[in-house]
Design a protein around this motif. Structure first.
Motif, short mmCIF file in Angstrom:
data_model
loop_
_atom_site.label_atom_id
_atom_site.label_comp_id
_atom_site.label_asym_id
_atom_site.label_seq_id
_atom_site.Cartn_x
_atom_site.Cartn_y
_atom_site.Cartn_z
N ASP A 1 -8.75 3.95 4.66
CA ASP A 1 -8.00 4.21 3.43
C ASP A 1 -8.97 4.52 2.29
O ASP A 1 -9.60 3.62 1.75
CB ASP A 1 -7.12 3.01 3.08
CG ASP A 1 -6.06 3.36 2.04
OD1 ASP A 1 -6.12 4.48 1.48
OD2 ASP A 1 -5.19 2.52 1.78
N GLU A 2 -9.08 5.78 1.93
CA GLU A 2 -10.01 6.26 0.89
C GLU A 2 -11.42 5.68 1.09
O GLU A 2 -11.98 5.08 0.17
CB GLU A 2 -9.46 5.92 -0.50
CG GLU A 2 -8.02 6.41 -0.65
CD GLU A 2 -7.64 6.84 -2.05
OE1 GLU A 2 -8.55 7.28 -2.80
OE2 GLU A 2 -6.46 6.78 -2.37
N SER B 1 -1.15 4.83 1.49
CA SER B 1 -1.62 3.52 1.98
C SER B 1 -0.52 2.83 2.78
O SER B 1 -0.79 2.21 3.82
CB SER B 1 -2.05 2.63 0.82
OG SER B 1 -3.20 3.17 0.20
#
Ligand code: ADP
Ligand code: MG
Length: 228
Positions: free
Chosen positions: A166-167, A45
């Protein structure tokens, strides 16, 4: 499109310094579709936030489309972010009291586009993610997968060169995850560079390149023969 030279990032408290990125060298060309993998806490991240100009770094150089992104003022950072970057979060980050189309249109509001044009464009982008008929719904009237598609439409409405996620499938079941990945694939096929963080192998397998991060360093870089 993206060039990182010896990027280091540390977080300092009064007594300690935690080095999270320890010298990242990475080039991502225009039109790539890349996954960043690595265990929790490996710095994924942090790296994505630096690429998205959401966070700064301690040492090194980050070039975005040839421009050195370093020590920018808030205004400059916002300018390059708005020009270049779309960002998608695991938790969608939609405004709960705004309808789907209003959420999608929000970046245009900040660009002072008038309401009629905002709605027209938002509807077109909702259509691209298959949600035109859901425009007036609130986020809590949509499934997780639909909410993420709204968030993707919102990230695309400013016509970014790079889409960072991000994910993005981290909160979704696998069927829904694949629907979302299909949209990322289509976005990439339109020429937008797509970089997503995931810890799921089946999600990474749908990307054309996998970058592996371990303890703040790149430990692997593989280009898929053919992404599924
Ligand atoms: P990942 O996304 O791979 O799980 P992160 O980039 O979120 O990892 O975090 C990497 C490390 O940096 C972790 O040890 C985390 O606790 C630490 N970290 C992240 N953000 C901060 C912060 N704002 N202040 C201090 N430490 C942080
Ligand atoms: Mg993370």
């Amino acid at each position: 499109m993206i060039q990182l030279n010896n990027i280091r990032k540390s977080y300092r408290t009064e007594y300690t310094a935690l080095e999270v990125l320890k010298g990242i060298d990475l080039t991502i060309e225009t039109g790539e579709f890349a996954a960043i993998m690595g265990s929790s806490g490996s710095g994924k991240s942090t790296l994505l936030n630096i690429m998205g100009i959401l966070d700064d770094y301690t040492i090194g150089e980050y070039y975005l489309a040839g421009t050195l992104i370093k020590d920018l003022s808030q205004t400059q950072a916002a300018y390059y972010r708005n020009q270049m970057i779309g960002f998608v979060f695991q938790s969608f980050n939609l405004l709960s009291f705004k309808s789907a189309w209003e959420n999608v249109a929000l970046p245009l509001y900040y660009q002072k586009v008038d309401r009629k044009k905002r709605k027209d464009m938002a509807m077109a982008y909702l259509d691209k993610v298959g949600l035109k008929d859901w425009a007036e719904h609130l986020p809590n009237q949509l499934s997780g997968g639909q909410q993420q598609r709204v968030a993707i439409a919102r990230s695309l409405i400013t016509q970014p060169k790079v889409l960072l996620a991000d994910e993005p499938t981290g909160a979704l079941d696998s069927t829904t995850s694949y629907e979302v990945m299909k949209i990322f694939k289509e976005v990439n096929e339109q020429g937008i560079t797509v970089i997503l963080v995931t810890h799921e192998n089946d999600i990474a397998a749908k990307c054309k390149r996998v970058i592996r991060l371990k303890d703040g360093l790149i430990e692997g870089n593989t280009v898929a023969a053919s992404a599924s």
